[in-house]
Design an enzyme around this catalytic site. Sequence first.
Site, PDB file in Angstrom:
ATOM      1  N   ASN A  22      -4.425  41.095  54.931  1.00 15.54           N
ATOM      2  CA  ASN A  22      -4.607  41.388  53.360  1.00 15.54           C
ATOM      3  C   ASN A  22      -3.475  40.716  52.844  1.00 15.54           C
ATOM      4  OD1 ASN A  22      -5.473  41.263  50.830  1.00 15.54           O
ATOM      5  ND2 ASN A  22      -6.293  42.859  50.752  1.00 15.54           N
ATOM      6  N   TRP A  23      -3.187  39.928  52.782  1.00 13.96           N
ATOM      7  CA  TRP A  23      -2.119  39.074  52.418  1.00 13.96           C
ATOM      8  C   TRP A  23      -1.494  39.288  50.524  1.00 13.96           C
ATOM      9  CZ3 TRP A  23      -0.357  33.625  54.945  1.00 13.96           C
ATOM     10  CH2 TRP A  23      -0.098  33.846  55.785  1.00 13.96           C
ATOM     11  N   LYS A  24      -3.012  40.000  50.280  1.00 11.81           N
ATOM     12  CA  LYS A  24      -2.099  40.079  48.507  1.00 11.81           C
ATOM     13  C   LYS A  24      -1.812  38.634  47.916  1.00 11.81           C
ATOM     14  CE  LYS A  24      -3.503  44.529  49.901  1.00 11.81           C
ATOM     15  NZ  LYS A  24      -2.264  46.348  49.033  1.00 11.81           N
ATOM     16  N   HIS A  65     -12.619  44.254  47.361  1.00 14.05           N
ATOM     17  CA  HIS A  65     -11.488  45.297  47.572  1.00 14.05           C
ATOM     18  C   HIS A  65     -11.350  46.086  46.170  1.00 14.05           C
ATOM     19  CE1 HIS A  65      -6.942  46.326  48.143  1.00 14.05           C
ATOM     20  NE2 HIS A  65      -7.269  46.325  49.211  1.00 14.05           N
ATOM     21  N   GLU A 107      -8.416  47.250  44.919  1.00 12.24           N
ATOM     22  CA  GLU A 107      -7.903  46.279  43.273  1.00 12.24           C
ATOM     23  C   GLU A 107      -8.629  45.426  42.705  1.00 12.24           C
ATOM     24  OE1 GLU A 107      -4.575  44.801  46.296  1.00 12.24           O
ATOM     25  OE2 GLU A 107      -4.526  46.751  46.805  1.00 12.24           O
ATOM     26  N   GLU A 154     -11.679  51.980  52.368  1.00 10.76           N
ATOM     27  CA  GLU A 154     -10.064  51.675  51.839  1.00 10.76           C
ATOM     28  C   GLU A 154      -9.871  53.061  51.329  1.00 10.76           C
ATOM     29  OE1 GLU A 154      -7.670  47.834  52.740  1.00 10.76           O
ATOM     30  OE2 GLU A 154      -8.463  48.402  51.028  1.00 10.76           O
ATOM     31  N   GLY A 200      -1.358  50.840  49.817  1.00  8.80           N
ATOM     32  CA  GLY A 200       0.705  50.727  49.245  1.00  8.80           C
ATOM     33  C   GLY A 200       1.092  51.815  49.066  1.00  8.80           C
ATOM     34  N   GLY A 209      -2.541  45.744  54.531  1.00  8.67           N
ATOM     35  CA  GLY A 209      -1.182  45.292  53.376  1.00  8.67           C
ATOM     36  C   GLY A 209      -0.539  44.521  53.685  1.00  8.67           C
ATOM     37  N   GLY A 210       1.084  45.952  53.089  1.00  8.17           N
ATOM     38  CA  GLY A 210       2.197  45.334  53.060  1.00  8.17           C
ATOM     39  C   GLY A 210       2.485  44.909  54.900  1.00  8.17           C
TER      40      GLY A 210
HETATM   41  P1  13P Z   1      -1.538  48.325  52.192  1.00  2.00           P
HETATM   42  O1  13P Z   1      -1.600  48.084  54.258  1.00  2.00           O
HETATM   43  O2  13P Z   1      -0.556  47.749  52.002  1.00  2.00           O
HETATM   44  O3  13P Z   1      -1.967  49.963  52.680  1.00  2.00           O
HETATM   45  O4  13P Z   1      -2.808  47.963  51.782  1.00  2.00           O
HETATM   46  C1  13P Z   1      -4.023  48.372  52.583  1.00  2.00           C
HETATM   47  C2  13P Z   1      -4.648  47.512  51.777  1.00  2.00           C
HETATM   48  O5  13P Z   1      -5.467  47.648  50.658  1.00  2.00           O
HETATM   49  C3  13P Z   1      -5.372  45.975  52.487  1.00  2.00           C
HETATM   50  O6  13P Z   1      -6.335  45.262  52.044  1.00  2.00           O
END
Ligand code: 13P
Length: 258
Positions: free
Chosen positions: A15-17, A101, A103, A173, A179, A240-241
């Site tokens: 997930n590159w956000k 998600h 977020e 999650e 993050g 994510g990251g």
């Molecule tokens: P991180 O791996 O940056 O903690 O993010 C997780 C995430 O939200 C994947 O959707």
Amino acid sequence: MSTRKPPRKPLIAANWKMYKTPTQAKEFVSVFLPLVHGHTRDEIVLCPPFVDIATVLAATHDSNVHVGGQNMHWQAEGAFTGEISAAMLAAAGCTHVILGHSERRQLFGETDETVNQKLHTALQHKLMPIVCVGELLAEREDGKTEEVLLRQTSKALVGIAADAARHIVIAYEPVWAIGTGKTATPEMAAEAHLIIRSQVARSLGRELADKMRILYGGSVKPENATTLLNQPEIDGALVGGASLDPQSFAKIVQYITF
Ligand code: 13P
């Protein structure tokens, strides 16, 4: 050997956000693809921002890497400025889509009800939905993790027919692990996955629940991927990251199976 039962093919999704321009996305794929060439043990999915989708699809054409959206609207089309439909994602070539998600829930007003509507629409368009659930830190500290996971899972699945449900993937999650560098211990994740799977069984039946893949997301990195992904209850990762760097994401995809 992992004791994942029945065999559930692990899914590792990036997930590159809101990161990467099309040029940066193309650079990522040019480094990443050779690193995972021929890798068939796990389903690999990249979920870039919408404007990168065409570039990433072109760059991954005929490869073992799938492409998904990070969000979509539940309506087929309409006057919804700034939104993207399931039909658009599917027509562009996406096979997967992340829904609900944390977020989106926390910052953009998504609710259990809109997640459910989106899930229906995604399935109608043959997209494989990755439905995110997870508790806030305050909810965990108040002993409400189980209640939150049962509510989010049951509400997401309202009215879903069993034959469509076999395409659904759920991602656990925990919001406090996203993050933050904090990861749920494998035991905590396994416990949450069992709670989610028990609700899937109540909503859709035991057979489907046993087949449904439940991913873990929250500070997954090359250093912890092997431990997490060898938990029999963990059927993959939503990253994510650590998915923004091709070497690091390839290392996660190549976790060692015990
Ligand atoms: P991180 O791996 O940056 O903690 O993010 C997780 C995430 O939200 C994947 O959707």
